[in-house]
Design a protein around this motif. Sequence first.
Motif, PDB file in Angstrom:
ATOM      1  N   VAL A 264     -21.376  11.514  18.758  1.00 42.38           N
ATOM      2  CA  VAL A 264     -21.239  10.652  17.592  1.00 42.38           C
ATOM      3  C   VAL A 264     -20.260  11.287  16.612  1.00 42.38           C
ATOM      4  O   VAL A 264     -20.305  12.485  16.371  1.00 42.38           O
ATOM      5  CB  VAL A 264     -22.613  10.451  16.904  1.00 42.38           C
ATOM      6  N   THR A 265     -19.360  10.476  16.064  1.00 46.17           N
ATOM      7  CA  THR A 265     -18.407  10.984  15.087  1.00 46.17           C
ATOM      8  C   THR A 265     -19.031  10.941  13.704  1.00 46.17           C
ATOM      9  O   THR A 265     -19.555   9.915  13.274  1.00 46.17           O
ATOM     10  CB  THR A 265     -17.126  10.127  15.080  1.00 46.17           C
TER      11      THR A 265
ATOM     12  N   LYS B 172     -22.481   8.650   9.905  1.00 44.53           N
ATOM     13  CA  LYS B 172     -22.072   8.266  11.255  1.00 44.53           C
ATOM     14  C   LYS B 172     -21.005   7.180  11.133  1.00 44.53           C
ATOM     15  O   LYS B 172     -21.203   6.172  10.453  1.00 44.53           O
ATOM     16  CB  LYS B 172     -23.256   7.718  12.051  1.00 44.53           C
ATOM     17  N   ALA B 173     -19.885   7.373  11.827  1.00 40.82           N
ATOM     18  CA  ALA B 173     -18.788   6.406  11.775  1.00 40.82           C
ATOM     19  C   ALA B 173     -19.253   5.024  12.233  1.00 40.82           C
ATOM     20  O   ALA B 173     -18.874   4.011  11.641  1.00 40.82           O
ATOM     21  CB  ALA B 173     -17.620   6.892  12.630  1.00 40.82           C
ATOM     22  N   SER B 174     -20.100   4.971  13.249  1.00 39.26           N
ATOM     23  CA  SER B 174     -20.578   3.682  13.766  1.00 39.26           C
ATOM     24  C   SER B 174     -21.400   2.944  12.720  1.00 39.26           C
ATOM     25  O   SER B 174     -21.299   1.718  12.580  1.00 39.26           O
ATOM     26  CB  SER B 174     -21.393   3.882  15.033  1.00 39.26           C
ATOM     27  N   GLU B 175     -22.207   3.664  11.952  1.00 34.89           N
ATOM     28  CA  GLU B 175     -23.013   3.030  10.906  1.00 34.89           C
ATOM     29  C   GLU B 175     -22.145   2.556   9.743  1.00 34.89           C
ATOM     30  O   GLU B 175     -22.437   1.523   9.131  1.00 34.89           O
ATOM     31  CB  GLU B 175     -24.101   3.984  10.416  1.00 34.89           C
TER      32      GLU B 175
ATOM     33  N   ASN C 116     -19.057   1.511  10.132  1.00 35.92           N
ATOM     34  CA  ASN C 116     -18.436   0.285  10.644  1.00 35.92           C
ATOM     35  C   ASN C 116     -19.395  -0.899  10.531  1.00 35.92           C
ATOM     36  O   ASN C 116     -18.984  -1.997  10.155  1.00 35.92           O
ATOM     37  CB  ASN C 116     -17.986   0.475  12.094  1.00 35.92           C
ATOM     38  N   ASP C 117     -20.665  -0.676  10.830  1.00 36.96           N
ATOM     39  CA  ASP C 117     -21.670  -1.737  10.678  1.00 36.96           C
ATOM     40  C   ASP C 117     -21.790  -2.166   9.223  1.00 36.96           C
ATOM     41  O   ASP C 117     -21.891  -3.352   8.919  1.00 36.96           O
ATOM     42  CB  ASP C 117     -23.037  -1.270  11.190  1.00 36.96           C
TER      43      ASP C 117
ATOM     44  N   LYS D  29     -18.807  -4.313   8.361  1.00 34.62           N
ATOM     45  CA  LYS D  29     -18.944  -5.647   8.957  1.00 34.62           C
ATOM     46  C   LYS D  29     -19.915  -6.497   8.151  1.00 34.62           C
ATOM     47  O   LYS D  29     -19.680  -7.672   7.921  1.00 34.62           O
ATOM     48  CB  LYS D  29     -19.423  -5.534  10.413  1.00 34.62           C
TER      49      LYS D  29
END
Length: 66
Positions: A12-13, A52-55, A57-58, A61
């Motif tokens: 995870v990034t 977290k980069a993914s969070e 991004n969420d 969005k």
Amino acid sequence: RRTKMKGCFDGVTLLDNSTLSKRLGVTHRTLARYRQKKLIRYYMIDGRTYYKASEINDFLKMKGAL
């Protein structure tokens, strides 16, 4: 100087405050407000704040920024 992005155990990034504030175009204080209001999740590692980069991004969005 520490790296701005950091890999985690499972690939995870993670982003630090400086990187995220530049990416979102907000101040460090605004990030603190987001954390306080529980708009974004954060993780404390060795006394430093990471996201977290993914969070993120969420979050973007959800806000309609992506």
